[in-house]
Design a protein around this motif. Structure first.
Motif, PDB file in Angstrom:
ATOM      1  N   ASN B 145      -0.587  20.583  -6.332  1.00 42.96           N
ATOM      2  CA  ASN B 145       1.037  20.574  -5.608  1.00 42.96           C
ATOM      3  C   ASN B 145       1.200  21.132  -4.167  1.00 42.96           C
ATOM      4  N   MET B 146      -0.539  21.732  -3.178  1.00 44.21           N
ATOM      5  CA  MET B 146      -0.848  22.513  -2.547  1.00 44.21           C
ATOM      6  C   MET B 146      -0.964  20.867  -1.622  1.00 44.21           C
ATOM      7  N   GLN B 148       0.586  18.429  -2.145  1.00 46.40           N
ATOM      8  CA  GLN B 148       1.661  16.838  -1.551  1.00 46.40           C
ATOM      9  C   GLN B 148       2.503  18.163  -0.601  1.00 46.40           C
ATOM     10  N   ASP B 149       1.917  19.279   0.174  1.00 44.41           N
ATOM     11  CA  ASP B 149       2.304  19.773   0.602  1.00 44.41           C
ATOM     12  C   ASP B 149       1.287  19.233   2.590  1.00 44.41           C
TER      13      ASP B 149
END
Lengths: 422, 426
Positions: B145-146, B148-149
Motif C-alpha cells: 500500500n505504501m 501505491q502512494d
C-alpha cells in the motif's frame, strides 16, 4: 585522526587529518538566526543559485564541466535548519591529490568554491534573470511536489498544527506565495547579508597537508571581518495541558498518523545520551523495539513505525503509515509502549543491546568522512562529544535515568492524514 | 585462496570457494572499524517460472514470492528471530529483494565470527510454516500500500509494462496485491529448497577482517550443513518480442508537476559488441553527454523554462537494453517532442568523451572508500557480468571515437515508448 583549528580575522578553519579515505570533503558554512519562515526560503534559494552559477561560470553546465575537469569533484549548496539557526553550506568533495598527477590539483580544486561564492552572477545589483528563473522554477516544482510524499507532508502539517509560530514548524521550502515575493534584487540583498553579516567557518577532512590547505583557503577567501558567533540552537516548544487532536484529508491509499511529544526540561546528558537509549528501546531501533514489536510484529498493523528524536526542538515524534481503520489500535499500542517505558518495563538486556548497538553505530560513523566532519561541526557549535568519547559515555547510561527521561515526555499533538477524513 | 588484483586502485579482492560450492569474495580494508557481510541468493522477483533437474515440468510461483520469502526468512526454528540474535550483538541486520536477486546483510564492528556464522545459519536454515507465512501477510500488504502512494513507482512500473510484454521486470518486486494474498508456505519452501543452495549463492565480505581467517570460518560453518541435492534450476519465460507493448500512454497520479519518460527498447545483439561492459560504459557516456548536467540540450531547456529536471538512464534487462530519458515539465507534449528529436540526433565529440572518461576514472578511486558500495559492486558484477573486472581503467582507455560512433549509429527509435504522468484532477 588529528583535529586542528586555524583562526583568521573573519573565519575559522577546522581541519581533520586522516588517511582513512581516498575522498576529501570540505564544508563552507554560513550561519544566521531564523526570525521568520521566509528567511529559510531566501537562504535556500540563494544556496541553489550561488552553487549553480557565477560570473565566470554562468550556468550549472559550466560549473559541471569545470568539476568534471577536476576529476569529477562535486560542489553543491545545501541548507539545514538547526533549532533557531539556518546553516547555508557549500560542500566540496574531491579525490585525494596523491592519486592525481597534476601538480596544482589541490590549489585548483580548493579555489573553485571560493571563486564561485565570491563572484555571483550579478549585474546592476541583481542576479542574472535567466539563472534566477531556473532556480525559481525548480523550487516551485519542489513545493508543488510536496504532496508526492504523504509522510513528509503529514510531518510538515503536524508541526504546523502543533504551533505555527514555532521555528520548528518553519519549512525550508516555504510556500508559493513566499517564493513569488523573491526578486533578483531582493535576493542579492540576502547574498550581501550572507557575505557581510553571517558567521562563517570552514571544515575540511582528508589526508592532506592542512597547513597548505589553510594557506590556499586564506589566499582565496577574502571575507569581511565578522568573527564566528555562537547561536542559540535550542527551541523551547510550548507544552499543552490536553493534547491537540486533528485530522486532515488526503488523496492517498494509506493514512498517516503523527504523534508529537514535548521533552520537558531535559539535562544536557539526557539530551545527548539518555534519550537516545530510551528511543532505541521505545521505537527507533530494530524490529525488537517496542513500537515495531507491538504494531508490526504482534499485530501486523503496518510495515514500519518510527520514533524520531528532534534534539534541538526538544520533541519526539512517532510516525506510522497504515490503513485508516487501524489508527485507534495503533494509538493505543503507542501509548502502551510509552507507558511501559515510564514504569521501567524493559530489561537490562534491552539496555545492553542498545548500548552495543550505539557503540557499533559510532564505529560505522567513524568509517565515513562526512559523519566524522558532521560530528566535529556539532562538537564546535553544540558542544556535543567527539565520536570516540560518545562511545565511552553511552556505556554509562543507567536504566533509572531512562525511566526518568520517559517521565519527561508529554503528548502535545495527534495528527492524522486520511483519505476521506473529517 | 585466489587474489584478484584491481590494478586501477591498488586493491585486492580475495576469492575462495567452499566444498559445497559456496563462493566467497572478500575485500579487506583495515583502515575502517566495521565490516559488512552479504549473503545473496541468485533469485529475485522476476523468477516466477522455472524448470528443475533438466526436466520439462514447469514450476510457477506467484509474483512477490522472492520478497515474501525474504520477510519470512528472519524467523528461526527455536521461535526467535534473527533480529533478536543480531540485536544482542549490537549489529545492524537487514535484507532486500530486487528483480534479479535477494541479499541478506549485516553491518557490525565487533564479534566478526558470530555475525558471520549466524548470517550463514539463519539464511541457510529452513523455517517456513503456515503460521509464520500468514503472520507476514498484513505487514507485506501495508508495504505494498505504501508503494501505491509513491507516484514515481507507479510511473516506473507503468513504463516497464508499456515496454515489456513478457519480461517480469514489468511487475512490482513486492508482487500484486492479489498474488500477496495467494502466496503460501509450499511456494516459499520450494523456492528455499531450490535457490537457497550454496551453489546458487554468493558470500561477500568487505571491511575490517582477515580474509584467511574468514574463509576458514565459512568453510567450517558450511561443513556442518546439509543441503538437498542441487536441482540445477533453469528460469523459464516467454520470448520477449522486440516491439514495445504501447507506444504512448497518459496516466495520472497524485503529483505536483507532470513527469514524462521516453524509452527506447533495443536488443543488445544489434550492437555486435562482445564486451558488454564496454557497451554499457559507452551507452551511459553517450546518454550522459546528451542529457546530463553538462549537456547543451538540458541547459537550453532549462533556460527556456521548459523543464525543471532532466536525466537519463541505461538499463540492461537480459538481452535487451532500455534507454530511459525522464523529465519534469509543465509542457509534456512539447518537451517530449524535443527529447525525441534529440534522441534522433545524439552527438558526442572527442572532447566530451575524454572528459567523461577522466571523470569516470576518478570515480573508480572514490568507490573504494565505502565498504557498502564495494560490497554491492562485487555482488552486481557477479550477478550481471558473471565476473569481477580487474581494470575498468583499461576498458575506459580502450574506448575510441570509432567505437562510440559505431554505437551511436545503431541507436534507433523504432521501438520507442512514451509515457506522460499528469496531476490528478481534484
Amino acid at each position: 585522526m588529528k583535529y586542528k583549528k586555524y583562526e583568521t580575522k573573519s573565519f575559522n578553519i577546522y581541519t581533520i587529518k586522516t588517511d582513512k579515505f581516498k575522498n576529501c570533503h570540505m564544508e563552507i558554512i554560513f550561519r544566521d538566526e531564523v526570525n521568520q519562515e521566509k528567511d529559510l526560503l531566501n537562504f535556500s534559494f540563494l544556496a541553489d543559485l550561488i552553487s549553480d552559477c557565477s560570473k565566470n561560470y554562468p550556468s550549472r553546465r559550466d560549473i559541471s564541466i569545470a568539476l568534471e575537469n577536476l576529476y569529477n569533484a562535486r560542489f553543491y549548496g545545501v541548507n539545514q535548519k538547526v533549532g533557531k539557526t539556518i546553516f547555508t553550506s557549500f560542500l566540496l568533495d574531491f579525490v585525494n591529490p596523491k592519486y592525481i598527477t597534476e601538480e596544482d590539483y589541490l590549489t585548483n580544486v580548493l579555489k573553485l568554491p571560493f571563486e564561485i561564492i565570491m563572484n555571483p552572477y550579478v549585474k546592476d545589483e541583481e542576479f542574472d534573470i535567466t539563472m534566477f528563473n531556473i532556480i525559481k522554477n525548480r523550487i516551485r516544482t519542489n513545493i508543488n511536489n510536496m504532496k508526492e510524499d504523504p509522510t513528509r507532508l503529514a510531518i510538515n502539517h503536524a508541526l504546523k498544527k502543533m504551533d505555527e509560530t514555532s521555528v520548528t514548524s518553519y519549512r525550508i521550502l516555504g510556500t508559493i506565495e513566499q517564493l513569488e515575493e523573491i526578486t533578483p534584487s531582493s535576493l542579492y540583498k540576502v547574498y550581501k547579508h550572507l557575505i557581510n553579516d553571517n558567521s562563517c567557518d570552514i571544515f575540511i577532512i582528508g589526508d592532506l597537508d592542512m597547513d597548505k590547505v589553510a594557506k590556499i583557503i586564506t589566499d582565496n577567501f577574502k571575507l569581511r571581518s565578522v568573527k564566528s558567533k555562537n547561536f542559540e540552537l535550542s527551541v523551547e516548544n510550548k507544552t499543552r495541558k490536553k493534547p491537540f487532536t486533528i485530522t486532515e484529508n488526503g488523496d492517498y491509499v494509506q493514512a498517516n498518523l503523527i504523534m508529537i511529544y514535548n521533552l520537558v526540561n531535559l539535562s544536557e546528558r539526557e539530551k545527548n545520551y539518555v534519550i537516545r537509549v530510551f528511543n532505541f528501546i521505545f521505537g527507533n531501533g530494530s524490529l525488537n523495539a517496542k513500537l515495531m514489536n507491538y504494531l508490526r510484529e504482534e499485530n501486523g498493523l503496518c510495515y514500519g513505525v518510527s520514533s524520531m528524536y528532534l534534539k534541538r526542538d526538544n520533541l519526539l515524534m512517532v510516525q506510522v503509515s497504515l490503513e485508516k481503520e487501524k489508527i485507534p489500535k495503533a494509538m493505543k499500542l503507542i501509548k502502551k509502549a510509552l507507558n511501559e517505558m515510564t514504569k521501567g518495563d524493559f530489561t537490562d538486556e534491552d539496555m545492553d543491546e542498545t548500548i552495543k548497538y550505539y557503540t557499533s553505530s559510532v564505529d560505522l560513523s567513524l568509517d565515513n568522512e562526512v559523519n566524522i566532519l558532521d560530528n566535529y561541526l556539532f562538537h564546535i557549535y553544540d558542544n556535543i562529544d567527539l565520536l570516540e568519547d560518545i562511545k565511552k559515555e553511552i556505556k554509562t547510561v543507567k536504566k533509572d535515568e531512562v525511566i526518568k527521561v520517559a517521565n519527561k515526555i508529554k503528548l502535545n499533538t495527534i495528527y492524522t492524514l486520511v483519505s476521506g477524513g473529517e | 585462496m585466489k587474489e584478484i588484483k584491481l590494478t586501477d586502485v591498488d586493491e585486492v579482492i580475495y576469492y575462495d570457494v567452499c566444498d559445497n560450492g559456496l563462493p566467497i569474495y572478500m575485500w579487506p580494508n583495515n583502515k575502517v572499524n566495521s565490516f559488512y557481510i552479504t549473503l545473496t541468493a541468485k533469485y529475485g522477483s522476476i523468477h516466477t517460472k522455472f524448470k528443475l533437474d533438466n526436466k520439462s515440468k514447469i514450476y510457477e510461483v506467484p509474483s512477490g514470492s522472492a520478497h515474501y520469502l525474504e520477510h519470512v526468512k528472519f524467523n528461526e526454528p527455536d521461535g526467535t528471530t534473527a533480529h533478536e540474535y543480531f540485536a544482542k550483538l549490537g549489529s545492524d541486520v537487514n535484507a532486500f529483494t530486487v528483480p534479479d536477486y535477494t541479499t541478506y546483510q549485516v553491518f557490525a564492528s565487533t564479534e566478526f565470527e558470530k555475525n558471520l556464522n549466524h548470517l550463514l545459519d539463519y539464511v541457510m536454515t529452513s523455517c517456513i510454516t503456515k503460521k509464520l507465512v500468514n503472520k507476514e501477510r498484513g505487514i507485506i500488504t501495508e508495504e505494498a500500500n505504501m508503494g501505491q502512494d509513491n507516484p514515481y513507482q507507479k510511473l516506473m512500473y507503468s513504463f516497464y509494462r508499456n515496454i515489456f510484454k513478457n519480461l517480469n521486470y514489468r511487475i512490482e518486486t513486492i508482487g500484486t496485491l492479489e498474488d500477496i494474498k495467494k502466496i503460501n508456505e509450499k511456494d516459499l519452501q520450494l523456492i528455499f529448497d531450490t535457490f537457497y543452495h550454496p551453489q546458487n549463492m554468493i558470500l561477500v565480505i568487505t571491511g575490517n577482517f582477515n580474509p584467511y581467517e574468514a574463509a576458514a570460518m565459512v568453510k567450517e560453518n558450511q561443513k556442518k550443513k546439509e543441503f538437498l541435492p542441487y536441482r540445477k534450476p533453469e528460469f523459464v519465460g516467454e520470448k520477449e518480442p522486440t516491439q514495445v507493448v504501447k507506444k504512448y500512454e497518459e496516466i495520472t497520479g497524485n503529483i505536483g508537476e507532470p513527469k514524462i519518460k521516453v524509452g527506447l527498447k533495443l536488443l543488445d545483439s544489434r550492437f555486435k559488441m562482445k564486451d558488454k561492459i564496454k557497451l554499457r560504459i559507452i551507452l551511459r557516456m553517450i546518454m550522459n553527454i546528451n542529457f546530463g548536467v553538462t549537456s547543451e540540450f538540458r541547459n537550453e531547456l532549462l533556460e527556456k523554462e521548459l523543464i525543471t529536471s532532466l536525466n537519463s538512464l541505461v538499463y540492461f534487462f537480459q538481452n535487451y537494453l532500455i534507454i530511459d530519458v525522464t523529465s519534469q515539465t509543465k509542457y509534456p507534449e512539447e518537451v517530449t517532442k524535443k527529447i525525441v528529436a534529440k534522441l534522433e540526433n545524439l552527438d558526442v565529440t572527442e572532447e566530451t568523451i575524454s572528459r567523461r572518461i577522466k571523470a569516470n576514472i576518478a570515480n573508480l578511486i572514490l568507490d573504494y572508500d565505502d565498504i557498502e558500495y564495494v560490497n554491492s559492486n562485487i555482488v552486481n558484477a557477479l550477478i550481471y557480468d558473471g565476473k569481477i573486472t580487474n581494470s575498468y581503467k583499461k576498458i575506459y582507455e580502450s574506448i575510441t571515437m570509432e567505437d562510440v560512433n559505431k554505437v551511436l549509429k545503431l541507436i534507433d527509435l523504432k521501438h520507442m515508448s512514451i509515457i506522460e504522468m499528469l496531476p490528478n484532477e481534484n
